[in-house]
Enzyme design. Structure first.
Site, PDB file in Angstrom:
ATOM      1  NE  ARG A 138      12.637   5.570  24.569  1.00 55.59           N
ATOM      2  CZ  ARG A 138      13.363   6.113  23.496  1.00 55.59           C
ATOM      3  NH1 ARG A 138      13.490   7.491  23.604  1.00 55.59           N
ATOM      4  NH2 ARG A 138      14.346   5.436  22.845  1.00 55.59           N
ATOM      5  CE  LYS A 162      15.377   4.422  27.117  1.00 51.10           C
ATOM      6  NZ  LYS A 162      15.151   2.780  27.117  1.00 51.10           N
ATOM      7  CG  HIS A 233       7.213   0.928  25.404  1.00 56.71           C
ATOM      8  ND1 HIS A 233       7.730   1.839  25.658  1.00 56.71           N
ATOM      9  CD2 HIS A 233       8.481   0.297  24.387  1.00 56.71           C
ATOM     10  CE1 HIS A 233       9.007   2.227  25.293  1.00 56.71           C
ATOM     11  NE2 HIS A 233       9.348   1.225  24.339  1.00 56.71           N
ATOM     12  NE  ARG A 236      10.020   3.757  21.863  1.00 58.44           N
ATOM     13  CZ  ARG A 236      10.673   4.802  21.336  1.00 58.44           C
ATOM     14  NH1 ARG A 236       9.789   5.841  21.055  1.00 58.44           N
ATOM     15  NH2 ARG A 236      11.824   4.519  20.885  1.00 58.44           N
ATOM     16  CG  HIS A 259      15.006   2.848  18.263  1.00 55.62           C
ATOM     17  ND1 HIS A 259      14.184   1.790  17.357  1.00 55.62           N
ATOM     18  CD2 HIS A 259      14.490   2.725  19.386  1.00 55.62           C
ATOM     19  CE1 HIS A 259      13.333   1.347  18.363  1.00 55.62           C
ATOM     20  NE2 HIS A 259      13.276   1.992  19.024  1.00 55.62           N
ATOM     21  CE1 TYR A 268       7.799  -1.843  17.203  1.00 56.51           C
ATOM     22  CE2 TYR A 268       9.920  -0.706  16.626  1.00 56.51           C
ATOM     23  CZ  TYR A 268       8.898  -0.945  17.778  1.00 56.51           C
ATOM     24  OH  TYR A 268       8.962  -0.579  18.905  1.00 56.51           O
TER      25      TYR A 268
END
Length: 287
Positions: A138, A162, A233, A236, A259, A268
């Protein structure tokens, strides 16, 4: 706001969105005559969601606003004992099916060609583009990188994601060379008299911001004469799509992206399947 930035490691842009969402909700409570968070019930939560729908907001925006308020109540419950049941049982609106945008390999080549150069700024921009595409990190993770987070010899970067979850991402020879040249030739010029350990810096030598990266990528896009709109993004999305399209397994891509849930990565596969379908329809004689 301090909690989600310092403890949850959310980007400044996300924190700003949270602040806006929570302020809007508090205004809604004032209009409804509610002045104590403990008075908020499921009825008010449903009414707030209905208000958002009636205002014509997209489902993604409504979902984000509900998430913001739900997180706010969880925080208030943990710190101050505020009742958080109102939003805990409120369902998010079903998301509209929209596949993430990504660049094709030819488009990536055009982007790389557009930022080639020997001046300090071009070397920095090229290194940023290479690292984003090589790792899928990110932008907030990129701008928080410190010099010591990158092992250029082994080709591994340590990323703080995150929820302050650490992960290690490998990168290849192209990114390795771009980073080496940037650090050896460009960063010292850009730093001027500044002293800090952030890897990427702006033209004044200060740590590069998320907004600064967006500006850099937009500038590269314009020079490449690509007509689609770029946002960080997308790189990414491109990273994940290209890995899966070339045979990478889903679990590995999930780990590289950081994730928590496989469902976040599975989107994806829809991209690669749709690309495969279009290729078939455009090339098979009896399609």
């Amino acid at each position: 706001m301090m909690y989600i930035q310092l403890e949850r490691n959310y980007s400044s842009n996300t924190a700003t969105e949270y602040a806006t969402d929570i302020d809007e909700f508090l205004t809604f409570l004032t209009v409804e005559g509610i002045r104590d968070l403990n008075e908020v019930t499921y009825t008010e939560a449903r009414l707030y969601a209905t208000t958002l729908y009636n205002n014509g907001l997209a489902r993604t925006s409504i979902s984000r606003k509900i998430s913001s308020v739900r997180s706010f109540f969880k925080f208030a419950n943990a710190r101050y004992g505020v009742n958080d049941h109102a939003f805990s049982s409120l369902h998010h609106p079903k998301k509209q099916e929209k596949l993430p945008a990504f660049f094709y390999e030819r488009e990536m080549e055009m982007l790389f060609a557009a930022c080639e150069g020997t001046d300090a700024k071009s070397l920095r921009d090229y290194a940023i583009l290479e690292l984003l595409y090589a790792t899928g990190m990110r932008v907030s993770e990129l701008t928080s990188l410190k010099i010591g987070d990158v092992d250029n010899e082994l080709g591994i970067v340590k990323v703080m994601g995150k929820g302050r979850k650490e992960r290690y991402i490998p990168f290849g020879s192209f990114a390795k060379e771009a980073l080496f040249i940037y650090q050896e030739q460009s960063r010292s010029q850009l730093m001027k008299r500044q002293e800090h350990d952030r890897l990427f810096v702006n033209l004044r030598g200060n740590p590069l911001t998320d907004r600064g990266v967006r500006h850099i990528l937009t500038s590269i896009m314009e020079r490449a004469s690509l007509h689609s709109k770029i946002y960080p993004h997308m790189l990414r999305h491109t990273f994940a799509t290209h890995l899966l399209a070339n045979g990478a397994d889903m679990r590995s891509v999930q780990e590289l992206l950081g994730h928590s849930h496989l469902s976040s990565t599975q989107v994806y596969t829809h991209i690669t399947k749709e690309h495969l379908r279009k290729t078939y329809m455009n090339t098979h004689p009896r399609a």
